[in-house]
Design a protein around this motif. Sequence first.
Motif, PDB file in Angstrom:
ATOM      1  N   LEU A   1       0.837  -1.214   0.000  1.00 57.45           N
ATOM      2  CA  LEU A   1       0.000   0.000   0.000  1.00 57.45           C
ATOM      3  C   LEU A   1       0.869   1.259   0.000  1.00 57.45           C
ATOM      4  CD1 LEU A   1      -2.860  -1.124   2.437  1.00 57.45           C
ATOM      5  CD2 LEU A   1      -2.998  -0.864  -0.049  1.00 57.45           C
ATOM      6  N   ALA A   2       1.978   1.216   0.733  1.00 54.25           N
ATOM      7  CA  ALA A   2       2.898   2.364   0.725  1.00 54.25           C
ATOM      8  C   ALA A   2       3.470   2.566  -0.680  1.00 54.25           C
ATOM      9  CB  ALA A   2       4.017   2.143   1.739  1.00 54.25           C
TER      10      ALA A   2
ATOM     11  N   HIS B   1       1.004   1.279   8.985  1.00 56.07           N
ATOM     12  CA  HIS B   1       1.050   1.924   7.664  1.00 56.07           C
ATOM     13  C   HIS B   1       2.177   2.965   7.623  1.00 56.07           C
ATOM     14  CE1 HIS B   1      -2.422   0.017   5.952  1.00 56.07           C
ATOM     15  NE2 HIS B   1      -3.178   0.369   6.975  1.00 56.07           N
ATOM     16  N   GLN B   2       2.257   3.771   8.666  1.00 60.46           N
ATOM     17  CA  GLN B   2       3.312   4.791   8.723  1.00 60.46           C
ATOM     18  C   GLN B   2       4.690   4.135   8.791  1.00 60.46           C
ATOM     19  OE1 GLN B   2       0.495   4.801  10.519  1.00 60.46           O
ATOM     20  NE2 GLN B   2      -0.226   6.869  10.958  1.00 60.46           N
ATOM     21  N   LYS B   3       4.788   3.063   9.585  1.00 63.75           N
ATOM     22  CA  LYS B   3       6.070   2.354   9.683  1.00 63.75           C
ATOM     23  C   LYS B   3       6.515   1.820   8.330  1.00 63.75           C
ATOM     24  CE  LYS B   3       6.485   0.472  14.382  1.00 63.75           C
ATOM     25  NZ  LYS B   3       6.459  -0.784  15.177  1.00 63.75           N
TER      26      LYS B   3
ATOM     27  N   GLN C   1       2.319   7.889   3.637  1.00 59.79           N
ATOM     28  CA  GLN C   1       2.396   9.289   4.045  1.00 59.79           C
ATOM     29  C   GLN C   1       1.053   9.840   4.506  1.00 59.79           C
ATOM     30  OE1 GLN C   1       5.406  11.206   3.896  1.00 59.79           O
ATOM     31  NE2 GLN C   1       6.228   9.124   3.668  1.00 59.79           N
ATOM     32  N   ARG C   2      -0.007   9.495   3.758  1.00 54.87           N
ATOM     33  CA  ARG C   2      -1.322  10.040   4.107  1.00 54.87           C
ATOM     34  C   ARG C   2      -2.193   8.938   4.715  1.00 54.87           C
ATOM     35  NH1 ARG C   2       0.059  12.377  -0.740  1.00 54.87           N
ATOM     36  NH2 ARG C   2      -1.010  10.710  -1.852  1.00 54.87           N
ATOM     37  N   VAL C   3      -2.302   8.984   6.038  1.00 64.11           N
ATOM     38  CA  VAL C   3      -3.054   7.964   6.769  1.00 64.11           C
ATOM     39  C   VAL C   3      -4.043   8.647   7.704  1.00 64.11           C
ATOM     40  CG1 VAL C   3      -2.872   5.970   8.315  1.00 64.11           C
ATOM     41  CG2 VAL C   3      -1.004   6.454   6.720  1.00 64.11           C
ATOM     42  N   TRP C   4      -5.291   8.237   7.642  1.00 66.59           N
ATOM     43  CA  TRP C   4      -6.311   8.758   8.554  1.00 66.59           C
ATOM     44  C   TRP C   4      -6.701   7.643   9.511  1.00 66.59           C
ATOM     45  CZ3 TRP C   4      -6.592   9.626   3.190  1.00 66.59           C
ATOM     46  CH2 TRP C   4      -6.208  10.920   2.820  1.00 66.59           C
ATOM     47  N   GLU C   5      -6.394   7.881  10.798  1.00 68.98           N
ATOM     48  CA  GLU C   5      -6.593   6.831  11.809  1.00 68.98           C
ATOM     49  C   GLU C   5      -7.935   7.033  12.503  1.00 68.98           C
ATOM     50  OE1 GLU C   5      -2.870   8.090  13.530  1.00 68.98           O
ATOM     51  OE2 GLU C   5      -2.029   6.092  13.215  1.00 68.98           O
ATOM     52  N   VAL C   6      -8.955   6.385  11.973  1.00 66.11           N
ATOM     53  CA  VAL C   6     -10.319   6.672  12.429  1.00 66.11           C
ATOM     54  C   VAL C   6     -10.664   6.043  13.784  1.00 66.11           C
ATOM     55  CG1 VAL C   6     -11.205   7.165  10.126  1.00 66.11           C
ATOM     56  CG2 VAL C   6     -11.245   4.811  10.979  1.00 66.11           C
ATOM     57  N   HIS C   7      -9.818   5.163  14.276  1.00 63.04           N
ATOM     58  CA  HIS C   7     -10.011   4.613  15.626  1.00 63.04           C
ATOM     59  C   HIS C   7      -8.876   5.018  16.563  1.00 63.04           C
ATOM     60  CE1 HIS C   7     -12.979   1.272  14.126  1.00 63.04           C
ATOM     61  NE2 HIS C   7     -13.535   2.455  14.205  1.00 63.04           N
ATOM     62  N   GLY C   8      -8.179   6.083  16.190  1.00 66.72           N
ATOM     63  CA  GLY C   8      -7.102   6.583  17.042  1.00 66.72           C
ATOM     64  C   GLY C   8      -5.786   5.835  16.833  1.00 66.72           C
ATOM     65  N   HIS C   9      -4.845   6.041  17.755  1.00 57.32           N
ATOM     66  CA  HIS C   9      -3.504   5.472  17.601  1.00 57.32           C
ATOM     67  C   HIS C   9      -2.864   5.234  18.962  1.00 57.32           C
ATOM     68  CE1 HIS C   9      -1.702   9.269  18.803  1.00 57.32           C
ATOM     69  NE2 HIS C   9      -2.651   9.847  18.088  1.00 57.32           N
ATOM     70  N   LEU C  10      -1.710   4.566  18.915  1.00 58.04           N
ATOM     71  CA  LEU C  10      -1.008   4.199  20.152  1.00 58.04           C
ATOM     72  C   LEU C  10       0.291   4.963  20.351  1.00 58.04           C
ATOM     73  CD1 LEU C  10      -1.447   0.310  20.210  1.00 58.04           C
ATOM     74  CD2 LEU C  10      -2.400   1.951  21.833  1.00 58.04           C
ATOM     75  N   ARG C  11       0.424   6.126  19.738  1.00 56.51           N
ATOM     76  CA  ARG C  11       1.664   6.881  19.924  1.00 56.51           C
ATOM     77  C   ARG C  11       1.679   7.640  21.258  1.00 56.51           C
ATOM     78  NH1 ARG C  11       0.560   7.171  14.630  1.00 56.51           N
ATOM     79  NH2 ARG C  11      -0.717   9.024  14.827  1.00 56.51           N
ATOM     80  N   SER C  12       0.507   7.973  21.744  1.00 57.71           N
ATOM     81  CA  SER C  12       0.466   8.807  22.945  1.00 57.71           C
ATOM     82  C   SER C  12      -0.764   8.507  23.794  1.00 57.71           C
ATOM     83  CB  SER C  12       0.452  10.281  22.535  1.00 57.71           C
ATOM     84  OG  SER C  12      -0.641  10.526  21.662  1.00 57.71           O
TER      85      SER C  12
END
Length: 248
Positions: free
Chosen positions: A89-90, A110-112, A116-127
């Motif tokens: 996909l990348a 996906h980012q890993k 580049q353009r990713v919309w995280e509709v259920h949030g994320h685990l970075r913070s």
Amino acid sequence: MQYRESIKLLVDLIKGSSKIIVLTGAGASTESGIPDFRSRNTGLWNKYKPEEVASVDALKKDPETFYKLNLQWWQGCLKAQPNRTHYALAELEKRGWLLGVITQNIDGLHQKAGSQRVWEVHGHLRSCRCTQCKKEYDINRLTENYWCDSCGSLLRPNVVLFGDPMPEDYYTAEKVMSGCQLLLVVGSSLQVYPVAGLPYMARQVAVINRDPTPWDESAAVVFNQTSSRVLNDVLELLKDETGPYYVE
Ligand SMILES: [Zn+2]
């Protein structure tokens, strides 16, 4: 339809569409060793319903149990590496075929993989953040303790829990879906609303998911199999061609 014919059809749909968006779900990450939250998998999620464990109520009622159960799952997500689906996909994005990826996954894979353009509709685990003063912390802080340094209130992850409103990325995703000519659904069973309603906004839908989805009937093409093979075959057929979003 034979597999080869279906692949050719999908490649033709991609070449004939000027606005292509991908929607991914848990199935995109299974090859990275992250179990599908909803599938009949072994382990933790046999015993607990996600609605009960990963909810705002569960966090407020019993933070200790909430973090004991969820941190195990999240740490698995954080350690995981992208698989051939994420890389494909990348690559499709890099070659200008995709506007971007809307994902239900919180794992950041996906980012890993380079998207580049990713919309995280259920949030994320970075913070994570304080439920009162909103102060932000790195997600790993939760393994030490889950109380805010500034005000002593409870910390919560920046993932969407059951009982939460949808995040800003979801509304951005709804906006970018406007005028979408082809929505490529990858590894989502399209059962969790409101995300499951996004395909209605696309002119055509293509589905790559191991199990059947409610969209299989009306989709232009359906693959009931692992996404990594399908996407890599698509890349191969597209050869060196570039899509409408390609920039030198
Ligand atoms: Zn605070």
